[in-house]
Each structure stands twice: as structure tokens, then as C-alpha cells.
Design an enzyme around this catalytic site. Sequence first.
Site, PDB file in Angstrom:
ATOM      1  N   GLN A 153      26.921  99.406  73.883  1.00 14.71           N
ATOM      2  CA  GLN A 153      26.720  99.353  73.951  1.00 14.71           C
ATOM      3  C   GLN A 153      25.573  98.404  73.936  1.00 14.71           C
ATOM      4  O   GLN A 153      25.496  98.078  72.830  1.00 14.71           O
ATOM      5  CB  GLN A 153      25.304 100.938  73.517  1.00 14.71           C
ATOM      6  CG  GLN A 153      24.136 100.990  74.142  1.00 14.71           C
ATOM      7  CD  GLN A 153      23.598 102.477  73.033  1.00 14.71           C
ATOM      8  OE1 GLN A 153      24.066 102.126  71.623  1.00 14.71           O
ATOM      9  NE2 GLN A 153      22.391 102.887  73.857  1.00 14.71           N
ATOM     10  N   GLY A 154      25.221  97.429  74.788  1.00 11.64           N
ATOM     11  CA  GLY A 154      24.399  96.702  74.522  1.00 11.64           C
ATOM     12  C   GLY A 154      22.968  96.731  75.034  1.00 11.64           C
ATOM     13  O   GLY A 154      22.532  96.630  75.871  1.00 11.64           O
ATOM     14  N   TYR A 155      22.260  97.135  74.014  1.00 14.34           N
ATOM     15  CA  TYR A 155      20.911  97.549  74.355  1.00 14.34           C
ATOM     16  C   TYR A 155      19.552  96.933  73.283  1.00 14.34           C
ATOM     17  O   TYR A 155      18.410  95.746  74.304  1.00 14.34           O
ATOM     18  CB  TYR A 155      20.409  99.040  73.633  1.00 14.34           C
ATOM     19  CG  TYR A 155      21.053 100.405  74.809  1.00 14.34           C
ATOM     20  CD1 TYR A 155      21.552  99.488  75.879  1.00 14.34           C
ATOM     21  CD2 TYR A 155      19.911 100.689  74.672  1.00 14.34           C
ATOM     22  CE1 TYR A 155      22.324 100.773  76.847  1.00 14.34           C
ATOM     23  CE2 TYR A 155      19.678 102.473  75.977  1.00 14.34           C
ATOM     24  CZ  TYR A 155      21.072 102.155  76.488  1.00 14.34           C
ATOM     25  OH  TYR A 155      20.777 103.159  77.834  1.00 14.34           O
ATOM     26  N   SER A 156      20.022  96.859  72.122  1.00 19.82           N
ATOM     27  CA  SER A 156      18.408  96.237  71.100  1.00 19.82           C
ATOM     28  C   SER A 156      18.772  94.670  71.458  1.00 19.82           C
ATOM     29  O   SER A 156      20.085  93.776  71.473  1.00 19.82           O
ATOM     30  CB  SER A 156      19.026  96.355  69.242  1.00 19.82           C
ATOM     31  OG  SER A 156      18.262  98.158  69.471  1.00 19.82           O
ATOM     32  N   SER A 180      27.162  98.160  68.291  1.00 26.53           N
ATOM     33  CA  SER A 180      28.184  99.686  67.750  1.00 26.53           C
ATOM     34  C   SER A 180      29.561  99.169  68.135  1.00 26.53           C
ATOM     35  O   SER A 180      30.128  98.605  69.136  1.00 26.53           O
ATOM     36  CB  SER A 180      28.115 100.495  67.988  1.00 26.53           C
ATOM     37  OG  SER A 180      27.000 100.241  67.184  1.00 26.53           O
ATOM     38  N   GLU A 199      22.488 109.289  73.149  1.00 25.14           N
ATOM     39  CA  GLU A 199      22.591 108.918  71.700  1.00 25.14           C
ATOM     40  C   GLU A 199      21.542 109.890  70.397  1.00 25.14           C
ATOM     41  O   GLU A 199      21.977 109.888  69.240  1.00 25.14           O
ATOM     42  CB  GLU A 199      22.300 107.384  72.024  1.00 25.14           C
ATOM     43  CG  GLU A 199      22.517 106.816  70.549  1.00 25.14           C
ATOM     44  CD  GLU A 199      22.409 105.240  70.572  1.00 25.14           C
ATOM     45  OE1 GLU A 199      20.919 104.837  71.182  1.00 25.14           O
ATOM     46  OE2 GLU A 199      22.087 104.683  70.321  1.00 25.14           O
ATOM     47  N   GLU A 246      10.116 106.464  63.322  1.00 26.31           N
ATOM     48  CA  GLU A 246       8.271 106.865  64.309  1.00 26.31           C
ATOM     49  C   GLU A 246       8.507 106.974  65.571  1.00 26.31           C
ATOM     50  O   GLU A 246       7.691 107.054  65.997  1.00 26.31           O
ATOM     51  CB  GLU A 246       8.012 104.846  62.929  1.00 26.31           C
ATOM     52  CG  GLU A 246       7.918 105.135  62.236  1.00 26.31           C
ATOM     53  CD  GLU A 246       9.376 105.240  61.012  1.00 26.31           C
ATOM     54  OE1 GLU A 246      10.435 104.867  61.591  1.00 26.31           O
ATOM     55  OE2 GLU A 246       8.815 105.574  59.715  1.00 26.31           O
TER      56      GLU A 246
END
Lengths: 379, 395
Positions: free
Chosen positions: B131-134, B166, B249, B378
Site C-alpha cells: 500500500q503506497g499511502y504515507s 508495509s 485497514e 488522535e
Amino acid sequence: MALVISQEHDLLRDAAKGFLAEHAPVSALRTLRDSDDPFGYDPALWQRMTEMGWAGILVPEKYGGLDFGIVGAGLLMEEMGRTLSASPFFSTAIMAATLLKEVGREAQKKRLLPQIAAGKAVVALALDEGRSHDPGGIKLAAKPSGNGFVLNGEKTFVLDGHLADQVIVAARTGGKAGTKSGLSLFLIETDRAGLEFRRRTMVDSRNVADITFAEVKVDGDQLMGKLDEAYEPLEKALDVGRACLSSEMLGTASEAFERTLEYLRERKQFGVPIGSFQVLQHRAAHLFSEIEMLRSVVLKTLLSLQASDASSSFLASLAKAKAAQVVGLATSEAIQMHGGIGMTDEFDIGFFIKRAKVASETYGDYYFHADRFARIKGY
Amino acid sequence: MEHLETFTEETRAWLEENCPAGMRRPMRREEDAVWGGRNYKFHGEDQRLWLERMAGRGWTVPTWAKEYGGGGLTPEEAKILKRELKRIGARPALVSFGIWMLGPALLKYGSETHKKEHLPRIARGEIRWCQGYSEPNAGSDLASLQTKAEDKGDHFLINGQKVWTSYADKSDWIFCLVRTDPKAPKHEGISFLLFDMASKGVSTKPIRLISGSSPFCETFFDDVKVPKENLVGELNKGWAIAKYLLTHEREMIGASGIERLPGSDLGATAAEVIGTKSGTLRNHLLRADIVRHEMDWAAFLLTLERARDEAKAGAGTGAVSSMLKYIGTELNKERAELLMAINGLQGLLWENEEDPEPPLSRQWLRSKGNSIEGGTSEIQLDIIAKRVLRLPQGN
């Protein structure tokens, strides 16, 4: 057993919501408190609830009840927890009806269950003798005499005690205080000689009484269930009561929370609604999560009791302990987030924390049930 | 009902016949999980057989349609299958982000071509996805991501960097959020792309964590060419897909602690390690903390159960995944702390030759990431406040 509320139960809840909003809102409790009402509940309101079938919700049909089951009874308690409606519903329709069903003699059931279902009898359970819940610690003595018994001792904080027509008394007929064996239950009319009732005024404006038993003579057939073996059925009935109280506390927590959310949206300081402050948002979101966890536990416990699952006592303690935690948090946060107005008697939120605390103490507080939970699990 | 009884009997018989003995033991080591993929090496023949047989029935993804490699089971049948698998203590035949995250997103947003191409290969464990997110400057504020995809006619040209990807170093393909319109407001210029990690210009670098393991990577894209047809959904409308996928997720991370930590019954573990006197734990203060935690844990498990049952009954609340993620991960951290307290210095061993499981110290350290990855606690509280409680939004 899916963890969802059935359509049938949803309908019951909707009916209860509408009824209580109209006939028994929080303002009704305020009126009762301020009028020093001798009953501590409104008999006309109880009669209306009876007409809705609520008094007989756990009474079998052959004794004139609805036999709707514990889940239904719990949902009614949840709604009453929202409106803080005072009535003998818990003492009579839940505790007394459950004990009579479980261990009552046929003659006792025939006589009393139809009266309960018709709202014609208030029946109280005289159980604890000290300041905290301790069913094993019962000392009140019932000594054999002739073909009956003589009772001597004290009972404390008996819910609806001073206005009951009958009391179910837990007494020691054998064994030592602190032991589970040797407990017996008796069904006694409250006008019997030697009984003395003293009403105590509690913070939640509801009714309890201390009862003194001085040489109270009862007949042998006033015994409920087996001599010396009341502990187990008593615990079973208490678990039903604990689950229903947890459900009431869920209602109280939910209502206090929703009122607080409303306030967070409306109240402005520094030119903006205070609900836009992240520090309050996070506390509200945390509280929401806690209430949702309690909701799952209460539903599971009610379903499990209704199905007579073996895990019911473990779940009842889980529910009662969790409910005490959550309703304590919800009502404390409600006052804090309402600020100064939350501390005033004029504002209703104070009624919620008062009732929540009494319900939390009734039939075992957080520590009692956390300990019981751990013991059942073997630590 | 009769049909479900038959299904139960047949399922039980098939599992009895086909689940290898080695796949009926609890998972203890990292290599006990089968992730699949082009270069995957099975740890033993039982793993290979079990995946082959389960995938053959479509039971790695029981509720997906058969044409996409699934089992075509109804929710009731899938529940029975799950129960029967649990009954014999069967390990999952395949664990994968393709199953948990990309699959549900493709089923909802993918074109028929995308579904036919990718879903069966996910189901069979042939392609491992990451997964290419952050990004380094887009963590909690994910929508500010800067990896850009330029339109070059027949392809996009990708340049930028992802982080916390990951298992990027072990994955075959990536589902990736990229900026396709740098001028649009930040949520409206993002697209959702699929591409092969073997493409020219893709490189990865594992990140070593405080726990000593390296489940995450930095992933770099340097003039990577991606065919236009690999765009999922519409151009610049990728944020909706990203959010939908994140709910899956969150649920996965919230629920993952159930399997992750040893000592599923903390009380029993403590009783064994510390001992009891008159039926209660010898350490009374620790007992009080354990029982409070265990009650919350039980309440959390029941809430997971209720959320699933309500979703099946069509009564679910959408944003419930944030709540489950928040509670589940916070409790998982607390659980790790209590396990450490129970085990004393023994729990702080960095290497333990006597136990095949990863040392507790590493699991405890790893648990600290639970409430950060997949959206911090948060951020989850922000989402609950906004979407569930409808509280007014500040600046």
C-alpha cells in the site's frame, strides 16, 4: 445468537420511548422530589405502565403476564434510565417476579404473580444488611419454631421497602455469616407484627427503607424454595437484576452524553461553539466509544440470560462493572462540560449523576463485580 | 436451514480431508503466515498444499464471486466456514493486503477489467500487494501527499517517495495514491493507481524499527512509467477510494491484536506465572489492573461481534471502524504492558533461544506502533467527533 436487537424489541423500545417522554420525563422526578411525596413514585403513572403490560413483562402468561423475556425488560430499563422514571418496576416486576418464578411455591405464585402483573402489589427484596452489597454475609436469623420460623435481625437499603405490600426476605437458617450455604428465602406480608420500617432519603430521590425484624413469626409455607439452599437461585435472580440495572445505566449514560453533545454544539465561548475545541472533541469521542462498548456488553448479557447460558453470571458481572465505569465517566464529564450550569440544581444533569451512583452501588459496585469476574476466571 | 446443515456437513468433511495436520497448529512464528506472491517461498509442503486446496475452492476469499476467484458463499455460509475452520484450529491459508484492503476497494470501484485481472490472482496468492499511502510529509495529514503522476499521453510518469510501505521489499504490485492535479484543493487532485513493483525506477529500503524487525520500507519512484489503464475509478477522484480502503485497514488493525499477542487470557497467564492464593492472584495491585483490562477486552470483542452482526443486518454505523481501531489498538498496547509486568525481566530478553516465538520485549515494542499506523488514535478520535458525533469543526 446474533448481537442485534430484533424488530419486535425495537417496537417495544419505540413505544416505551414515546410513553416515557410524555408521562415520565425527568421533570416528573423533580416534582416528586420537591413535593416530599410519601410514595417516591407516582401511583397513577405505575398504573399506566401496568396497562402497557410492563408490570407483567417477566410474569408467565398463565399467571396473567406478558412473558416477554429479559431482553424486553432490559430495554424498558434502558429507556427508564434515559428519563430517570421512578416506579416499582425494578423491585417488583423484575426482582420479585424473577424470584417468585424461580423458587416460589405454586400457592405463592398463584396468589402474587397475577397481582404483580396487574400492578396491585409492590414486592420488595430485603437482602443486604450493611452499607455495601454482600449476599454471602447475611446474618438475619430465622429459627425454627413450631411449624414455622421466628425472624430476628436488620435489613438495610431495601428498595421500595417502606411502601411494599410484601417482602421477600433472605435469612440465615444454617451455616455461618460469610458462607453460601444455609440461606433461605421467606415471603412475608409487611403488616406482620414485629416488623418496623424506616424510610431513608437517598440522593436519587427514590425509595429505600431499613427494616427491623423483632420476633417476627412466619408459617412454614412462607418459605420460598428449599431450606438452606437459596444462595444459588438468589444469585441467578440477582444476575437478572444486575443486567437490568446495567441496561438502565446504559440509558442514563447515553442520555447524559447526548445532552452534553447538544450543549457542546450550542454553547459559545471565544466566539465559537465549545464543541469545536479538539480537547473536548477527543473526550467526547472517547466517551462515545466507551458507551458503545457498554452497549455491546449489555445486549450480550441480556441475550445470554434469556437463553439461560452458563456464562450469564460472568457476563452479568462484566456488564455491572463496565456500566458503573461508563455511567460514572459519562455523568462526571457531563457536569464538567456543562461548566457552572452543570453544578446547579436548576439544571437537570445533576439528576443523572445522582441516579447513576445509586444504580452503580445497587447489587454490587465496580469492585464487587470486578472481583467476581476475576474469580470466575480463576484469578 | 436444511441447506445450511448440508453445507456444514460437507464443509466439515472436506476440511477434515484436506487441511494438512501441520496447518492445524497455532501460528507462532512470523514465517507461519503465508503471504504468497511471485517470489514467495513456502515454509514446508503443508503450507503450499493448504493454499492450493483452499484457493481451488475459492475459500481464501469465501464471499467473493466465483468469477473473481472467490467461493461465491453467502454470508451465512461464510460464517459456517469460519466456524468450522476455527473448530479444527486451522491457520489461514493466505494472509494478504490484497484480500483485506485492495480487494474490497476493487470490488466497489474497479472496472470489470481490473476485477478480472487482479482479483483471481489475489485469491490464489500469486501476487502480493503493498500500500503506497504515507509520505515523509504526509502522515496524519495524508491528503497533502506530493508523489506526482504526470500525464504523458499513453502513460503516467511517477516521481516521489512513499514511506511506511508495509513489506514493499517483498511485494509484487502496489496500490498507490498519487497527485494528478497539483493545482486543485488537496483532496481533489489525488488519483488511485495500480502498478508493478518490478517497473523500472522503483526501489525500496527497509526501515529498522525499535523492535528490531523491518516490516516497513521507504519506497522511491524515479520516472516510473505506469499505463493509463491502471487508473482505478476516475482521475482526481482517488480520495474516496483511499478513504473506503482505510476503513478496511482500520478494522484489520483493530482486530489484529486478537491474534497477535500471546496469553490470550491474561488472568490465566498471570495465575500461572505469579501464582494464586485462596483463588486470587498474589499480586493484588496487578490483579486489579488485569481485571480492568480483561473486562475492557471482553467488551471490545463483543463490540467487534456486534459491529459485524449489525453490518450483516444492514444496521451498521459507517464510521464504526474508527472506534474499533481506536479501542483495539489502545487495548493492545495496554495488554502488552500488562504482559511485561507479569513476566518481569524475563519479558525483556532481546533473544530467547528457549522459545521459538519472538521475544515478548519485541512484541511489546512493536505494539507501540499499533496506535500510529493506519491513522493515529488522535486521528480516529477526530473522525469520530466529526462524522459520528457531528461536532462543529474548528479552523
